[in-house]
Design an enzyme around this catalytic site. Structure first.
Site, PDB file in Angstrom:
ATOM      1  N   TYR A 310     -35.751  18.830  70.017  1.00  0.00           N
ATOM      2  CA  TYR A 310     -36.480  17.604  70.365  1.00  0.00           C
ATOM      3  C   TYR A 310     -35.600  16.491  70.906  1.00  0.00           C
ATOM      4  CZ  TYR A 310     -39.511  19.431  66.536  1.00  0.00           C
ATOM      5  OH  TYR A 310     -40.279  20.180  65.708  1.00  0.00           O
ATOM      6  N   CYS A 339     -21.967  29.296  69.815  1.00  0.00           N
ATOM      7  CA  CYS A 339     -21.613  29.520  71.215  1.00  0.00           C
ATOM      8  C   CYS A 339     -22.888  29.407  72.032  1.00  0.00           C
ATOM      9  CB  CYS A 339     -20.945  30.871  71.385  1.00  0.00           C
ATOM     10  SG  CYS A 339     -19.377  30.911  70.536  1.00  0.00           S
TER      11      CYS A 339
END
Ligand code: PLP
Length: 421
Positions: A310, A339
């Site tokens: 968000y 990663c």
């Protein structure tokens, strides 16, 4: 103007001793903070009675459930699995209402036990009627307007699939009369934004649905009470948003001679500010004089996905190992350990990294991510990069530090795999 964030309920010494006892990263919750929030919710203005349901998807740790139960708060479950979890930790079936996007596989068994059902679509209502004609049911409506700080948390209006669209009232009535169902509750939950004006309008519409079904005794207005996570954000004042709603209930009683019980379903409000994530700075890199300085944490989107999902902001508070905090402030981009380029804790919605002004921070210092009690531990990209689920601790009312969830072993991550080659 951004200000440097402060710790909410932990002291610096507690941060250091929690890490030495339980390691880093670590979720920590405060029992007394949760209990305070419970008391605030239980004081929600009401005319003829109040029921508070905890939306347990916010944080389903059994210790939190038990704190709620002791306060007389009951359960809003969002899947059959949450129902099973709440039953397992001591809630009676009657104390649990299932409001579920997906129709439960164990539907018949759970409802026969006494679990309450909130029908969220015409198909759910029809199926309920076929199996349990004449039985009491709750119905969730989409009142046609929503509220959410982003589109992703907005669960009302034409873009939302949650609840029965308000214009389908006549079809609802047909199903109800076809199976002699007793509509005991009408329900709306429009999302986690809580604009008081929108909220009042929703209360108004929800009372119209109560008017349409004379058997209704409870009106649920759902949750979605926003809390201020950052210093410059405001929390919803329940007294302020509740006062006009109380008047609506009183007017309804005068007009229809029916005293309706109000139900609310907070998740965020009860727990968001009562949890912190203690992390350690693992590395520091920079991208040159035109770039950024990055702090890399030993935690990531597998612990708190809200920033990636968000662009949500959480306070990030530096606690040094030594106890000496630098007087220098610096702008940092704070990133997680996955990663994955989206694993950034300081970003705008959409993914652009932004800097955060913090006290100068070094490798080995702690960063406490605040306001992570709701939708962090429970809603994450768990086990991504095979990082084990982390431990959770509780500071009890008498100040004791207790482990309430062990850290996962790496073997736990792949134990259900079956080797076939
Ligand atoms: C998620 C949910 C809530 C709680 O929402 P918050 O924003 O955490 O208060 C309440 N009711 C229902 C039906 C929900 O799905």
């Amino acid at each position: 103007m951004t200000s440097i964030e402060k710790l909410k309920f932990l002291s610096e010494d507690q941060v250091r001793s929690l890490v030495s006892e339980f390691g880093s990263p670590l979720f920590v919750y405060s029992q007394s903070e949760i209990e305070k929030k419970c008391d605030e919710a239980l004081a929600f203005p009401n005319a003829f009675g109040l029921q508070v349901r905890y939306a347990m998807k916010a944080n389903p740790n059994s210790n939190l459930l038990k704190i709620m139960k002791k306060k007389g708060i009951v359960i809003d479950a969002s899947s059959e699995h949450e129902v099973l979890r709440a039953l397992h930790f001591g809630f009676s079936p009657e104390e649990i209402m299932l409001t579920s996007q997906q129709f439960p596989t164990l539907f018949k068994e759970l409802i026969e036990k006494g679990v309450k059902f909130n029908a969220c679509s015409l198909k759910q209502l029809e199926t309920f009627g076929q199996i349990f004609p004449g039985k009491a049911v709750s119905i969730r409506f989409n009142p046609g307007l929503g509220s959410g700080h982003t589109k992703k948390t907005d669960v009302g209006g034409v873009t939302s699939s949650f609840g029965i669209w308000h214009e389908k009232l006549s079809q609802v009535k047909e199903i109800v009369s076809k199976y002699n169902l007793i509509v005991e509750k009408v329900h709306t939950h429009i999302g986690s934004g809580s604009d008081p004006e929108v909220w009042k309008a929703v209360a108004h519409y929800t009372l119209e649905y109560a008017e349409a079904f004379p058997t209704v005794t409870v009106v649920s207005l759902g949750g979605g009470y926003k809390v201020g996570r950052m210093a410059d954000e405001k929390s919803t004042d329940l007294k302020e948003i509740g006062a006009p709603v109380k008047i609506l209930f009183e007017d309804f009683a005068k007009k229809h001679d029916r005293k309706l019980i109000l139900e609310i379903e907070p998740g965020t409000f009860l727990v968001a500010l009562c949890g912190a994530l203690i992390t350690t700075v693992d590395d520091k890199v920079d991208t040159g004089s035109h770039g950024f300085e990055f702090l890399k944490l030993d935690a990531g989107m597998d612990n708190n996905t809200r920033p990636s999902l968000y662009g949500a902001k959480h306070p990030l508070v530096t606690v040094t190992k030594s106890g000496n905090i630098s007087a220098n402030n610096k702008e940092y981009v704070v990133v997680g350990h996955c990663c994955e380029s989206g694993d950034v804790f300081t970003q705008k919605e959409g993914g652009e990294p932004i800097t955060r002004l913090m006290a100068e921070t070094n490798i080995g210092d702690y960063i406490v991510m605040e306001a992570v009690g709701a939708y962090c531990s429970s809603m994450s990209t768990k086990n991504y990069n095979s990082f084990p689920e982390i431990a959770e601790a509780l500071i009890t009312t008498n100040g004791d530090k207790k482990l309430i969830r062990k850290k996962q072993n790496v073997e736990d991550i792949f134990k259900n795999e079956i080797s076939v080659v």
